[in-house]
Design an enzyme around this catalytic site. Structure first.
Site, mmCIF file in Angstrom:
data_model
loop_
_atom_site.group_PDB
_atom_site.id
_atom_site.type_symbol
_atom_site.label_atom_id
_atom_site.label_comp_id
_atom_site.label_asym_id
_atom_site.label_seq_id
_atom_site.Cartn_x
_atom_site.Cartn_y
_atom_site.Cartn_z
ATOM 1 N N GLY A 138 64.493 -49.475 4.496
ATOM 2 C CA GLY A 138 65.833 -50.042 4.570
ATOM 3 C C GLY A 138 66.620 -49.553 5.773
ATOM 4 N N GLY A 189 61.110 -49.719 -0.569
ATOM 5 C CA GLY A 189 60.302 -49.053 -1.588
ATOM 6 C C GLY A 189 58.963 -49.733 -1.793
ATOM 7 N N LYS A 193 63.625 -37.178 4.317
ATOM 8 C CA LYS A 193 62.823 -36.325 3.454
ATOM 9 C C LYS A 193 61.348 -36.575 3.588
ATOM 10 C CE LYS A 193 66.196 -35.381 -0.096
ATOM 11 N NZ LYS A 193 66.615 -35.688 -1.471
ATOM 12 N N ARG A 212 68.127 -61.094 3.277
ATOM 13 C CA ARG A 212 67.264 -61.368 2.127
ATOM 14 C C ARG A 212 67.440 -62.795 1.593
ATOM 15 N NH1 ARG A 212 67.440 -55.537 -1.020
ATOM 16 N NH2 ARG A 212 65.523 -54.750 -0.053
#
Ligand code: ADP
Ligand code: MG
Length: 399
Positions: A356, A379, A203, A40
């Site tokens: 991620g 996200g 999930k 990053r």
């Protein structure tokens, strides 16, 4: 992109000006507070170099971790100072401990053209996460114009990502922000076909909206990860000890009905009694999952057919590992996806990795530079794919 970017700013507009740049330096740190992955930081450098080359004085804002509105030394941005300075050779880089203070203002005023100051964690400030108006104005005092290059935080309407943009003009996108948005936007709106999406992870609940948004756009949506097990349950199959979200089974059923043949589930599974018992892992057909075992990866037949679908695609979008990739041998399915995507890139396809853990898997396989684009924001990329507005982007000046 319909927003101004740093490339739209001429040297005359930047020379001597304080560019307040929101970056995403939310990097992983080990117990000794050493940065374990500087992706990053490196990703922000092109924007910073552009601004510095055009004579701007650069003031950096970022969050790190999840402190709750007050200083906590374990979340200090100080460890970023040195690696940042190393990535900006021949530039003066300094670190100032506080953001919302006279000290910060003084530091920005004393900054010379071509110099950089990194301010302390924005989440040390009460009002950052509530997008407080007073804090937004105080932050705006620290710059003459605003640049948002923090794609990974663009889905948050915080003072440093959204509120501040309303008080500085122009408010423009950085090069990383622009690149991230362009890749995702083009994949969704103008994909070269066949367009194949691969979705996995633990999930289904966090990715239902993505599935619904992608289904009408893709030629095939390949499902893996524990998410597949919730679909299996919806089909009435035995799922044994696999991770199933019981409260999403009905929803999975209705998705299956709507999706038709574009939604593809694994035909076989790699199962074991537990993650620790990898040595007894074996492949079974999806209708033969043993009641006392868990599906921990897609099976080899599935890996092969997914790899084939990816190899013949012109656009591939991947989010979420195919199995418990952290623990061999359950990393095989995920590796197969990464490898076939790398091959597809070599054949001219556009390949995009979001998420991620998926990005970590690609990095772990040494294939990150074989992808067209690896997103720095899990996200944010999911929310963009869902069709949601990213507040950090929306607040910027229109073209
Ligand atoms: P990303 O960060 O790429 O969006 P997620 O956070 O959604 O991905 O999911 C990653 C996690 O899913 C990993 O920790 C992986 O171990 C887990 N996972 C994948 N497949 C399975 C499975 N079959 N059973 C349990 N966990 C799984
Ligand atoms: Mg994750």
């Amino acid at each position: 992109m319909n927003k101004l970017t740093v490339r739209d700013l001429a040297a005359e507009q930047l020379r001597g000006k304080r560019a307040l740049v929101r970056v995403d330096f939310n990097v992983p740190l080990d117990a000794g507070r050493h940065i374990t992955d500087d992706t990053r930081i490196r990703a922000a450098i092109p924007t910073l170099e552009l601004l510095l080359d055009r004579g701007a004085r650069v003031v950096l804002l970022s969050h790190l971790g999840r402190p709750k509105g007050k200083p906590e030394s374990k979340y200090s941005l100080q460890p970023v100072d040195k690696p940042l300075a190393e990535l900006l050779p021949n530039r003066t880089v300094s670190f100032v401990e506080s953001t919302d203070s006279d000290e910060a203002l003084k530091a920005t005023n004393e900054l010379k053209p071509g110099e950089v100051v990194l301010l302390e964690n924005t989440r040390f400030l009460g009002g950052e996460e509530t997008n407080d108006e007073r804090l937004s104005r105080a932050l705006a005092e620290l710059g003459d114009l605003y640049v948002n290059d923090a794609f990974g935080a663009a889905h948050r309407a915080h003072a440093s990502t959204e509120g501040v943009a309303k008080h500085l003009s122009p408010a423009v996108a950085g090069l990383l922000m622009e690149k991230e948005i362009n890749y995702l936007h083009d994949a969704l709106e103008n994909p070269k076909r066949p367009f194949v999406a691969v979705l996995g992870g633990s999930k289904i609940s966090g990715k239902i909206d993505v599935i619904e948004a992608l289904l009408p756009k893709v030629d095939a949506l390949l499902v893996g990860g524990a998410m597949a097990c919730t679909f299996y349950k919806a089909m009435g199959l035995e799922t044994g000890k696999s991770l199933v979200e019981a409260d999403r089974v009905e929803l999975a059923k209705s998705l299956l009905e709507k999706a038709g043949t574009r939604l593809i589930l694994p035909h076989d599974a790699t199962v074991a009694p537990s993650i620790e018992q990898g040595s007894s892992a074996r492949a079974v057909g999806r209708d033969a999952l043993p009641p006392d075992q868990a599906m921990l990866d897609i099976g080899p037949r599935t890996a092969e057919s997914y790899a084939r679908a990816i190899a013949s695609a012109k656009t591939v979008l991947w989010n979420g590992p195919m199995g418990v990739f952290e623990t061999p041998p359950f990393d095989k399915g995920t590796r197969a996806i990464a490898e076939s995507m790398a091959t597809a890139t070599g054949q001219g396809a556009t390949t995009i990795v979001g998420g991620g853990d998926s990005a970590a898997a690609v990095e772990q396989a040494g294939l990150a530079d074989k992808m067209s684009h690896v997103s720095t924001g899990g996200g944010a990329s999911l929310e963009f794919l869902e069709g949601k507005t990213l507040p950090g982007l929306a607040a910027l000046t229109d073209k």
